[in-house]
Motif scaffolding. Structure first.
Motif, PDB file in Angstrom:
ATOM      1  N   VAL A   6       0.851  -1.202   0.000  1.00 15.93           N
ATOM      2  CA  VAL A   6       0.000   0.000   0.000  1.00 15.93           C
ATOM      3  C   VAL A   6       0.886   1.252   0.000  1.00 15.93           C
ATOM      4  N   GLN A   7       1.902   1.226   0.822  1.00 15.90           N
ATOM      5  CA  GLN A   7       2.849   2.339   0.901  1.00 15.90           C
ATOM      6  C   GLN A   7       3.614   2.490  -0.418  1.00 15.90           C
ATOM      7  N   LEU A   8       4.020   1.345  -0.973  1.00 17.61           N
ATOM      8  CA  LEU A   8       4.735   1.348  -2.259  1.00 17.61           C
ATOM      9  C   LEU A   8       3.899   2.049  -3.325  1.00 17.61           C
ATOM     10  N   ARG A   9       2.584   1.736  -3.359  1.00 16.68           N
ATOM     11  CA  ARG A   9       1.741   2.308  -4.419  1.00 16.68           C
ATOM     12  C   ARG A   9       1.436   3.779  -4.187  1.00 16.68           C
ATOM     13  N   ALA A  10       1.677   4.260  -2.962  1.00 16.73           N
ATOM     14  CA  ALA A  10       1.596   5.703  -2.731  1.00 16.73           C
ATOM     15  C   ALA A  10       2.874   6.367  -3.263  1.00 16.73           C
ATOM     16  N   ARG A  11       4.003   5.701  -3.075  1.00 16.43           N
ATOM     17  CA  ARG A  11       5.287   6.262  -3.529  1.00 16.43           C
ATOM     18  C   ARG A  11       5.454   6.140  -5.044  1.00 16.43           C
ATOM     19  N   VAL A  12       4.850   5.085  -5.601  1.00 15.24           N
ATOM     20  CA  VAL A  12       4.935   4.846  -7.046  1.00 15.24           C
ATOM     21  C   VAL A  12       3.506   4.832  -7.585  1.00 15.24           C
ATOM     22  N   GLY A  13       3.037   6.006  -8.001  1.00 13.43           N
ATOM     23  CA  GLY A  13       1.646   6.154  -8.433  1.00 13.43           C
ATOM     24  C   GLY A  13       1.433   5.646  -9.845  1.00 13.43           C
ATOM     25  N   MET A  14       0.173   5.373 -10.177  1.00 11.46           N
ATOM     26  CA  MET A  14      -0.131   4.842 -11.511  1.00 11.46           C
ATOM     27  C   MET A  14      -1.311   5.568 -12.125  1.00 11.46           C
ATOM     28  N   VAL A  15      -1.184   5.883 -13.407  1.00  8.63           N
ATOM     29  CA  VAL A  15      -2.279   6.481 -14.177  1.00  8.63           C
ATOM     30  C   VAL A  15      -2.576   5.511 -15.318  1.00  8.63           C
ATOM     31  N   PHE A  16      -3.834   5.096 -15.407  1.00 15.08           N
ATOM     32  CA  PHE A  16      -4.195   4.033 -16.340  1.00 15.08           C
ATOM     33  C   PHE A  16      -4.623   4.578 -17.699  1.00 15.08           C
ATOM     34  N   GLN A  17      -4.778   3.622 -18.619  1.00 11.68           N
ATOM     35  CA  GLN A  17      -5.134   3.952 -19.997  1.00 11.68           C
ATOM     36  C   GLN A  17      -6.488   4.667 -20.071  1.00 11.68           C
ATOM     37  N   LYS A  18      -7.452   4.100 -19.354  1.00  9.25           N
ATOM     38  CA  LYS A  18      -8.783   4.700 -19.372  1.00  9.25           C
ATOM     39  C   LYS A  18      -8.918   5.494 -18.076  1.00  9.25           C
ATOM     40  N   PRO A  19      -9.270   6.778 -18.186  1.00  8.09           N
ATOM     41  CA  PRO A  19      -9.423   7.565 -16.948  1.00  8.09           C
ATOM     42  C   PRO A  19     -10.395   6.862 -16.000  1.00  8.09           C
ATOM     43  N   ASN A  20     -10.015   6.744 -14.728  1.00  7.08           N
ATOM     44  CA  ASN A  20     -10.862   6.011 -13.782  1.00  7.08           C
ATOM     45  C   ASN A  20     -11.076   6.792 -12.486  1.00  7.08           C
ATOM     46  N   PRO A  21     -11.703   7.987 -12.592  1.00  4.63           N
ATOM     47  CA  PRO A  21     -11.978   8.710 -11.342  1.00  4.63           C
ATOM     48  C   PRO A  21     -12.937   7.903 -10.467  1.00  4.63           C
ATOM     49  N   PHE A  22     -12.834   8.113  -9.150  1.00  2.00           N
ATOM     50  CA  PHE A  22     -13.788   7.480  -8.242  1.00  2.00           C
ATOM     51  C   PHE A  22     -15.149   8.141  -8.441  1.00  2.00           C
ATOM     52  N   PRO A  23     -16.253   7.406  -8.201  1.00  2.00           N
ATOM     53  CA  PRO A  23     -17.588   8.021  -8.300  1.00  2.00           C
ATOM     54  C   PRO A  23     -17.862   8.900  -7.082  1.00  2.00           C
ATOM     55  N   LYS A  24     -16.996   9.874  -6.888  1.00  2.00           N
ATOM     56  CA  LYS A  24     -17.102  10.816  -5.772  1.00  2.00           C
ATOM     57  C   LYS A  24     -16.892  12.206  -6.338  1.00  2.00           C
ATOM     58  N   SER A  25     -16.977  13.204  -5.466  1.00  2.00           N
ATOM     59  CA  SER A  25     -16.752  14.579  -5.920  1.00  2.00           C
ATOM     60  C   SER A  25     -15.297  14.762  -6.354  1.00  2.00           C
ATOM     61  N   ILE A  26     -15.078  15.810  -7.141  1.00  2.00           N
ATOM     62  CA  ILE A  26     -13.718  16.156  -7.569  1.00  2.00           C
ATOM     63  C   ILE A  26     -12.825  16.303  -6.329  1.00  2.00           C
ATOM     64  N   TYR A  27     -13.339  17.005  -5.323  1.00  2.00           N
ATOM     65  CA  TYR A  27     -12.595  17.234  -4.085  1.00  2.00           C
ATOM     66  C   TYR A  27     -12.213  15.902  -3.428  1.00  2.00           C
ATOM     67  N   GLU A  28     -13.202  15.007  -3.306  1.00  2.00           N
ATOM     68  CA  GLU A  28     -12.967  13.733  -2.621  1.00  2.00           C
ATOM     69  C   GLU A  28     -12.039  12.805  -3.411  1.00  2.00           C
ATOM     70  N   ASN A  29     -12.038  12.941  -4.751  1.00  2.00           N
ATOM     71  CA  ASN A  29     -11.101  12.151  -5.557  1.00  2.00           C
ATOM     72  C   ASN A  29      -9.661  12.441  -5.139  1.00  2.00           C
ATOM     73  N   ILE A  30      -9.397  13.717  -4.866  1.00  3.18           N
ATOM     74  CA  ILE A  30      -8.030  14.117  -4.494  1.00  3.18           C
ATOM     75  C   ILE A  30      -7.759  13.844  -3.017  1.00  3.18           C
ATOM     76  N   ALA A  31      -8.754  14.101  -2.153  1.00  4.05           N
ATOM     77  CA  ALA A  31      -8.546  13.996  -0.704  1.00  4.05           C
ATOM     78  C   ALA A  31      -8.464  12.538  -0.233  1.00  4.05           C
ATOM     79  N   TYR A  32      -8.996  11.623  -1.046  1.00  7.26           N
ATOM     80  CA  TYR A  32      -9.106  10.216  -0.655  1.00  7.26           C
ATOM     81  C   TYR A  32      -7.759   9.598  -0.238  1.00  7.26           C
ATOM     82  N   GLY A  33      -6.763   9.702  -1.105  1.00  5.29           N
ATOM     83  CA  GLY A  33      -5.444   9.113  -0.810  1.00  5.29           C
ATOM     84  C   GLY A  33      -4.784   9.725   0.415  1.00  5.29           C
ATOM     85  N   PRO A  34      -4.686  11.065   0.461  1.00  7.50           N
ATOM     86  CA  PRO A  34      -4.095  11.690   1.645  1.00  7.50           C
ATOM     87  C   PRO A  34      -4.822  11.313   2.938  1.00  7.50           C
ATOM     88  N   ARG A  35      -6.144  11.094   2.858  1.00  5.04           N
ATOM     89  CA  ARG A  35      -6.897  10.706   4.055  1.00  5.04           C
ATOM     90  C   ARG A  35      -6.494   9.301   4.503  1.00  5.04           C
TER      91      ARG A  35
END
Length: 262
Positions: A91-120
């Motif tokens: 889990v820590q590794l995937r925070a240090r080494v982030g991934m962006v996929f071929q198809k955009p995959n935002p969470f079904p949450k607000s724009i704000y919560e999409n960003i705040a989710y990981g830091p939380r």
């Protein structure tokens, strides 16, 4: 002794791969690949479909762990530490080494919560004010802030495809990663959205080690400083992007770049 201004600074190696092979069941998808990824450069992986470039990219943050039949051999290290070691927190590794996929995959949450989710999840912020700062900073770095600052409560899935992909990059940035992996991040986007992502990659260069898998050779030539060409599970050639595209050593690289196959 006087400082010699002409000596280029040594590049900081961020991740190293040594003799990496990947098997899906009995089938070998990648054969003995070794590479160094530096913090200062964007490294592009190019090659025809099924050549192993995405498989290799997924080794860098252990995404292949999610495939039951996958087996990875060899060694991959982040800052000299083997990421496949038993004591590595994935889990820590995937925070240090982030991934962006071929198809955009935002969470079904607000724009704000999409960003705040990981830091939380990672406990990077506690107060609303701290989250506000992280969200604004990530969206600014991803070139999205001006477009979305008045609608942070709206769903991330309601945005255009290009905006969604920049949101996914902002989401990766929000946990302060060291490396960002991008698996064909523009293949689902139109040319204008693609140009914006390419500009963004250029802006992020030097702040994160960036590795991008792309089918688009012009894109590799535009955004990367180092290029690795893969064919049939092997890394055929690796070097400065300008050299790979203008003066490749291997005939197979030349054939691919000049469009003889692919």
């Amino acid at each position: 002794m006087g400082h010699n201004v002409n000596v280029p600074p040594t590049l900081t190696t961020k991740m190293t791969a040594r003799n990496v092979s990947v098997f899906y069941g009995p089938k070998q998808a990648l054969k003995n690949v070794s590479i160094d990824v530096s913090r200062e450069n964007v490294t592009a992986f190019i090659g025809p479909s099924g050549c192993g470039k995405s498989t290799f990219l997924r080794c860098f943050n252990r995404m292949n762990d999610t495939v039951a039949s996958a087996r990875v051999e060899g060694e991959i290290a982040l800052d000299g530490h083997d990421i496949y070691a038993a004591d590595m927190d994935v889990v820590q590794l995937r925070a240090r080494v982030g991934m962006v996929f071929q198809k955009p995959n935002p969470f079904p949450k607000s724009i704000y919560e999409n960003i705040a989710y990981g830091p939380r999840i990672h406990g990077l912020a506690r107060s609303k004010a701290d989250f506000d700062v992280i969200v604004e900073s990530a969206l600014k770095r991803a070139g999205l802030w001006d477009e979305v600052k008045d609608r942070l409560g709206e769903s991330g899935t309601a945005m255009s495809g290009g905006q969604q992909q920049r949101l996914c990059i902002a989401r990766a940035i929000a946990v302060d990663p060291e490396v960002i992996l991008m698996d064909e991040p523009c293949s689902a986007l139109d040319p204008i959205a693609t140009a914006k992502i390419e500009e963004l990659i250029d802006d992020l260069r030097g702040r994160y080690a960036i590795v991008i898998v792309t089918h688009n050779m012009q894109q590799a030539a535009r955004v990367s400083q180092k290029t690795a060409f893969f064919h049939l599970g092997t890394m055929v050639e690796y070097g400065d992007t300008s050299t790979i595209f203008t003066n490749p050593v291997e005939a197979r690289t030349k054939d691919y770049i000049t469009g003889r196959y692919g």
